[in-house]
Write a protein that holds these residues in place. Sequence first.
Motif, PDB file in Angstrom:
ATOM      1  N   ILE A  39       0.862  -1.178   0.000  1.00 31.81           N
ATOM      2  CA  ILE A  39       0.000   0.000   0.000  1.00 31.81           C
ATOM      3  C   ILE A  39       0.901   1.231   0.000  1.00 31.81           C
ATOM      4  CG2 ILE A  39      -1.783   1.281   1.242  1.00 31.81           C
ATOM      5  CD1 ILE A  39      -2.463  -1.389   2.664  1.00 31.81           C
ATOM      6  N   GLU A  40       0.592   2.193  -0.866  1.00 30.21           N
ATOM      7  CA  GLU A  40       1.329   3.452  -0.888  1.00 30.21           C
ATOM      8  C   GLU A  40       0.567   4.480  -0.063  1.00 30.21           C
ATOM      9  OE1 GLU A  40       3.747   6.153  -4.005  1.00 30.21           O
ATOM     10  OE2 GLU A  40       1.823   5.390  -4.699  1.00 30.21           O
ATOM     11  N   PHE A  41       1.247   5.067   0.909  1.00 25.17           N
ATOM     12  CA  PHE A  41       0.641   6.052   1.799  1.00 25.17           C
ATOM     13  C   PHE A  41       1.140   7.455   1.465  1.00 25.17           C
ATOM     14  CE2 PHE A  41       0.599   2.113   4.206  1.00 25.17           C
ATOM     15  CZ  PHE A  41      -0.685   2.100   4.723  1.00 25.17           C
ATOM     16  N   HIS A  42       0.222   8.405   1.444  1.00 24.26           N
ATOM     17  CA  HIS A  42       0.532   9.830   1.330  1.00 24.26           C
ATOM     18  C   HIS A  42      -0.105  10.482   2.546  1.00 24.26           C
ATOM     19  CE1 HIS A  42       1.934   9.546  -2.825  1.00 24.26           C
ATOM     20  NE2 HIS A  42       0.983   8.641  -2.963  1.00 24.26           N
ATOM     21  N   VAL A  43       0.715  11.114   3.384  1.00 23.42           N
ATOM     22  CA  VAL A  43       0.256  11.658   4.658  1.00 23.42           C
ATOM     23  C   VAL A  43       0.765  13.085   4.800  1.00 23.42           C
ATOM     24  CG1 VAL A  43       0.309  11.340   7.167  1.00 23.42           C
ATOM     25  CG2 VAL A  43       0.378   9.345   5.675  1.00 23.42           C
ATOM     26  N   ALA A  44      -0.093  13.973   5.313  1.00 22.98           N
ATOM     27  CA  ALA A  44       0.342  15.351   5.562  1.00 22.98           C
ATOM     28  C   ALA A  44      -0.256  15.836   6.873  1.00 22.98           C
ATOM     29  CB  ALA A  44      -0.077  16.268   4.426  1.00 22.98           C
ATOM     30  N   PHE A  45       0.572  16.534   7.638  1.00 21.65           N
ATOM     31  CA  PHE A  45       0.159  17.157   8.896  1.00 21.65           C
ATOM     32  C   PHE A  45       0.386  18.656   8.809  1.00 21.65           C
ATOM     33  CE2 PHE A  45       0.924  12.848  10.373  1.00 21.65           C
ATOM     34  CZ  PHE A  45      -0.061  12.672  11.335  1.00 21.65           C
ATOM     35  N   GLU A  46      -0.477  19.407   9.449  1.00 20.70           N
ATOM     36  CA  GLU A  46      -0.274  20.844   9.649  1.00 20.70           C
ATOM     37  C   GLU A  46      -0.561  21.129  11.117  1.00 20.70           C
ATOM     38  OE1 GLU A  46      -2.525  23.332   7.009  1.00 20.70           O
ATOM     39  OE2 GLU A  46      -1.631  22.423   5.228  1.00 20.70           O
ATOM     40  N   GLU A  47       0.429  21.691  11.796  1.00 18.54           N
ATOM     41  CA  GLU A  47       0.304  22.001  13.224  1.00 18.54           C
ATOM     42  C   GLU A  47      -0.182  20.789  14.021  1.00 18.54           C
ATOM     43  OE1 GLU A  47      -1.923  25.578  13.777  1.00 18.54           O
ATOM     44  OE2 GLU A  47      -0.778  26.640  12.246  1.00 18.54           O
ATOM     45  N   SER A  48       0.432  19.633  13.741  1.00 19.33           N
ATOM     46  CA  SER A  48       0.134  18.357  14.409  1.00 19.33           C
ATOM     47  C   SER A  48      -1.270  17.834  14.147  1.00 19.33           C
ATOM     48  CB  SER A  48       0.387  18.459  15.916  1.00 19.33           C
ATOM     49  OG  SER A  48       1.748  18.715  16.156  1.00 19.33           O
ATOM     50  N   GLU A  49      -1.962  18.364  13.145  1.00 17.58           N
ATOM     51  CA  GLU A  49      -3.298  17.879  12.753  1.00 17.58           C
ATOM     52  C   GLU A  49      -3.171  17.162  11.411  1.00 17.58           C
ATOM     53  OE1 GLU A  49      -6.602  18.731  13.997  1.00 17.58           O
ATOM     54  OE2 GLU A  49      -5.844  19.739  15.779  1.00 17.58           O
ATOM     55  N   LEU A  50      -3.776  15.996  11.289  1.00 24.24           N
ATOM     56  CA  LEU A  50      -3.770  15.253  10.043  1.00 24.24           C
ATOM     57  C   LEU A  50      -4.670  15.966   9.034  1.00 24.24           C
ATOM     58  CD1 LEU A  50      -2.843  12.654   8.577  1.00 24.24           C
ATOM     59  CD2 LEU A  50      -4.926  11.574   9.447  1.00 24.24           C
ATOM     60  N   VAL A  51      -4.103  16.416   7.903  1.00 24.58           N
ATOM     61  CA  VAL A  51      -4.873  17.143   6.893  1.00 24.58           C
ATOM     62  C   VAL A  51      -5.001  16.361   5.590  1.00 24.58           C
ATOM     63  CG1 VAL A  51      -4.423  19.428   7.837  1.00 24.58           C
ATOM     64  CG2 VAL A  51      -2.862  18.472   6.134  1.00 24.58           C
ATOM     65  N   GLU A  52      -4.184  15.324   5.413  1.00 29.56           N
ATOM     66  CA  GLU A  52      -4.284  14.489   4.214  1.00 29.56           C
ATOM     67  C   GLU A  52      -3.866  13.077   4.557  1.00 29.56           C
ATOM     68  OE1 GLU A  52      -2.304  13.954  -0.214  1.00 29.56           O
ATOM     69  OE2 GLU A  52      -1.789  15.705   0.962  1.00 29.56           O
ATOM     70  N   PHE A  53      -4.665  12.102   4.088  1.00 31.48           N
ATOM     71  CA  PHE A  53      -4.302  10.699   4.231  1.00 31.48           C
ATOM     72  C   PHE A  53      -4.864   9.952   3.034  1.00 31.48           C
ATOM     73  CE2 PHE A  53      -4.940   6.315   5.283  1.00 31.48           C
ATOM     74  CZ  PHE A  53      -3.775   5.979   5.937  1.00 31.48           C
ATOM     75  N   ARG A  54      -3.979   9.335   2.275  1.00 34.13           N
ATOM     76  CA  ARG A  54      -4.384   8.490   1.160  1.00 34.13           C
ATOM     77  C   ARG A  54      -3.651   7.169   1.255  1.00 34.13           C
ATOM     78  NH1 ARG A  54      -2.644  10.705  -3.872  1.00 34.13           N
ATOM     79  NH2 ARG A  54      -1.442  12.243  -2.733  1.00 34.13           N
ATOM     80  N   ALA A  55      -4.382   6.083   1.122  1.00 34.60           N
ATOM     81  CA  ALA A  55      -3.807   4.753   1.084  1.00 34.60           C
ATOM     82  C   ALA A  55      -4.238   4.137  -0.250  1.00 34.60           C
ATOM     83  CB  ALA A  55      -4.314   3.908   2.244  1.00 34.60           C
ATOM     84  N   SER A  56      -3.276   3.958  -1.156  1.00 35.33           N
ATOM     85  CA  SER A  56      -3.574   3.518  -2.520  1.00 35.33           C
ATOM     86  C   SER A  56      -2.938   2.184  -2.831  1.00 35.33           C
ATOM     87  CB  SER A  56      -3.039   4.546  -3.522  1.00 35.33           C
ATOM     88  OG  SER A  56      -3.471   5.829  -3.211  1.00 35.33           O
ATOM     89  N   ASP A  57      -3.617   1.419  -3.699  1.00 39.14           N
ATOM     90  CA  ASP A  57      -3.002   0.195  -4.172  1.00 39.14           C
ATOM     91  C   ASP A  57      -1.893   0.557  -5.152  1.00 39.14           C
ATOM     92  OD1 ASP A  57      -4.695   1.076  -6.215  1.00 39.14           O
ATOM     93  OD2 ASP A  57      -5.121  -0.928  -6.898  1.00 39.14           O
TER      94      ASP A  57
END
Length: 60
Positions: A39-57
């Motif tokens: 699984i390929e993960f794309h994750v982004a945080f801003e000020e310790s808050e999760l703002v993006e999460f993608r889990a792709s095949d």
Amino acid sequence: MFEHFFQCPYCWEEISVLLDPSVMRQTYIEDCEVCCRPIEFHVAFEESELVEFRASDIEQ
């Protein structure tokens, strides 16, 4: 660490990953703990808050 639940894009099981909010943007590959497919993960945080999460095949 931040625990996030999501559905595997292959087997549709709900699983969790631990995310590190001290790293603002992350892209990485990890195997599903149920079906063992990558699984390929794309994750982004801003000020310790999760703002993006993608889990792709990964097309192979």
